[in-house]
Design a protein around this motif. Structure first.
Motif, mmCIF file in Angstrom:
data_model
loop_
_atom_site.group_PDB
_atom_site.id
_atom_site.type_symbol
_atom_site.label_atom_id
_atom_site.label_comp_id
_atom_site.label_asym_id
_atom_site.label_seq_id
_atom_site.Cartn_x
_atom_site.Cartn_y
_atom_site.Cartn_z
ATOM 1 N N LEU A 37 0.830 -1.216 0.000
ATOM 2 C CA LEU A 37 0.000 0.000 0.000
ATOM 3 C C LEU A 37 0.863 1.265 0.000
ATOM 4 O O LEU A 37 0.523 2.262 -0.665
ATOM 5 N N ILE A 38 1.971 1.231 0.718
ATOM 6 C CA ILE A 38 2.880 2.390 0.749
ATOM 7 C C ILE A 38 3.220 2.812 -0.680
ATOM 8 O O ILE A 38 3.191 3.998 -1.030
ATOM 9 N N TYR A 39 3.541 1.805 -1.525
ATOM 10 C CA TYR A 39 3.984 2.149 -2.877
ATOM 11 C C TYR A 39 2.826 2.361 -3.849
ATOM 12 O O TYR A 39 3.017 2.998 -4.885
ATOM 13 N N LEU A 59 -1.534 15.447 -0.008
ATOM 14 C CA LEU A 59 -2.370 14.534 0.788
ATOM 15 C C LEU A 59 -1.820 13.107 0.700
ATOM 16 O O LEU A 59 -1.699 12.410 1.715
ATOM 17 N N LEU A 60 -1.467 12.680 -0.500
ATOM 18 C CA LEU A 60 -0.958 11.317 -0.689
ATOM 19 C C LEU A 60 0.329 11.110 0.107
ATOM 20 O O LEU A 60 0.548 10.027 0.671
ATOM 21 N N ASP A 61 1.160 12.116 0.194
ATOM 22 C CA ASP A 61 2.386 11.972 0.975
ATOM 23 C C ASP A 61 2.078 11.831 2.464
ATOM 24 O O ASP A 61 2.740 11.063 3.168
ATOM 25 N N ARG A 62 1.088 12.565 2.924
ATOM 26 C CA ARG A 62 0.704 12.443 4.339
ATOM 27 C C ARG A 62 0.171 11.039 4.632
ATOM 28 O O ARG A 62 0.502 10.421 5.647
ATOM 29 N N LEU A 63 -0.677 10.532 3.720
ATOM 30 C CA LEU A 63 -1.254 9.197 3.930
ATOM 31 C C LEU A 63 -0.166 8.124 3.868
ATOM 32 O O LEU A 63 -0.186 7.160 4.638
ATOM 33 N N HIS A 64 0.777 8.318 2.968
ATOM 34 C CA HIS A 64 1.902 7.386 2.872
ATOM 35 C C HIS A 64 2.659 7.309 4.189
ATOM 36 O O HIS A 64 2.998 6.230 4.677
ATOM 37 N N GLU A 65 2.864 8.456 4.822
ATOM 38 C CA GLU A 65 3.574 8.475 6.103
ATOM 39 C C GLU A 65 2.778 7.771 7.198
ATOM 40 O O GLU A 65 3.334 7.060 8.032
ATOM 41 N N GLU A 66 1.446 7.948 7.170
ATOM 42 C CA GLU A 66 0.606 7.292 8.183
ATOM 43 C C GLU A 66 0.669 5.776 8.028
ATOM 44 O O GLU A 66 0.756 5.040 9.017
ATOM 45 N N VAL A 67 0.616 5.295 6.785
ATOM 46 C CA VAL A 67 0.685 3.842 6.557
ATOM 47 C C VAL A 67 2.063 3.319 6.965
ATOM 48 O O VAL A 67 2.182 2.270 7.602
ATOM 49 N N GLU A 68 3.095 4.081 6.627
ATOM 50 C CA GLU A 68 4.463 3.666 6.967
ATOM 51 C C GLU A 68 4.631 3.528 8.491
ATOM 52 O O GLU A 68 5.277 2.592 8.960
ATOM 53 N N ASP A 69 4.032 4.442 9.244
ATOM 54 C CA ASP A 69 4.096 4.347 10.708
ATOM 55 C C ASP A 69 3.465 3.043 11.200
ATOM 56 O O ASP A 69 3.984 2.386 12.100
ATOM 57 N N LYS A 70 2.319 2.674 10.607
ATOM 58 C CA LYS A 70 1.628 1.448 11.044
ATOM 59 C C LYS A 70 2.422 0.216 10.636
ATOM 60 O O LYS A 70 2.489 -0.770 11.374
ATOM 61 N N VAL A 71 3.016 0.264 9.448
ATOM 62 C CA VAL A 71 3.835 -0.857 8.977
ATOM 63 C C VAL A 71 4.972 -1.116 9.972
ATOM 64 O O VAL A 71 5.282 -2.258 10.315
ATOM 65 N N ASP A 72 5.565 -0.054 10.475
ATOM 66 C CA ASP A 72 6.647 -0.184 11.457
ATOM 67 C C ASP A 72 6.143 -0.845 12.737
ATOM 68 O O ASP A 72 6.792 -1.748 13.288
#
Ligand SMILES: [Fe+2]
Length: 166
Positions: A37-39, A59-72
Motif C-alpha cells: 500500500l505504501i507504494y 495529501l498522498l504523501d501524508r497518507l503514505h507516512e501514516e501507513v508507513e508508521d503502522k507498517v513499522d
C-alpha cells in the motif's frame, strides 16, 4: 487464521507459542499488504497529473507516512511476539492481498479510484484481523489492528472526499 508456521525466537512472553505463532501469521499478512500500500500511494503521488494536483500530491504523501508508521508497528509487533518479520519488497509483493495498482493511471479520477480500492482492501483485511487476534487471545494485537483500521477508514474518506458530490 493463517496456517503458516513461523520460526520463533525464545522469549519469556506469557502468551503460548502457538498463539504467538498464529498472531505472527496475521501480522505478516498485514505487513505485506501495508508495504504494498505504501507504494500504491507513492505511485499516485508521483504520477498524478490534473486539477488540484498539489492538494492531492501533498495529501498522498501524508497518507503514505501514516501507513508507513503502522507498517513499522506491525513489523515490530512480530518481533515483540518472538517472530521474524519478512519485510522486503519482493516478499511483500508476493504475499500482498491488495489489488494490482494500474500503472497507466494518470488523472486524479483514475488515481482516486485506484488508491480508494487499495485502502479499502487494506482496511477490510485489518478489520477481519481484529476479531481473529481477539479470538486467538491477543487483545493487544487486536488493539493494534483496530488502530490501523481507524487510520485506513479515515484515509479512505480523505481520498474519496476529492470526488465531486452527487
Ligand atoms: Fe514526494
Amino acid at each position: 487464521m493463517q496456517k503458516r508456521t513461523f520460526p520463533m525466537h525464545p522469549t519469556s512472553h506469557d502468551l503460548p507459542e502457538q498463539t504467538r505463532q498464529a498472531i505472527c501469521g496475521l501480522l505478516q499478512a498485514n505487513l505485506a499488504d501495508g508495504i504494498d500500500l505504501i507504494y500504491h500511494i507513492k505511485q499516485a503521488h508521483w504520477t498524478m497529473r490534473g486539477p488540484n494536483f498539489i492538494g492531492l500530491h501533498e495529501l498522498l504523501d501524508r497518507l503514505h507516512e501514516e501507513v508507513e508508521d503502522k507498517v513499522d508497528l506491525v513489523a515490530e509487533r512480530i518481533s515483540v511476539l518472538g517472530g521474524q518479520a519478512e519485510g522486503t519488497v519482493d516478499v511483500s509483493a508476493s504475499q500482498s492481498r491488495l489489488p494490482k495498482y494500474p500503472l497507466d493511471a494518470v488523472s486524479p479520477d483514475e488515481h482516486i479510484l485506484a488508491v480508494s480500492r487499495s485502502i479499502a482492501a487494506y482496511a477490510k483485511n485489518n478489520r477481519a484481523a481484529i476479531d481473529e487476534s481477539e479470538e486467538a487471545g491477543d487483545k493487544a494485537t487486536a488493539d493494534l489492528f483496530t488502530e490501523i483500521v481507524r487510520m485506513a477508514d479515515r484515509a479512505l474518506w480523505f481520498i474519496e472526499a476529492n470526488k465531486p458530490a452527487k
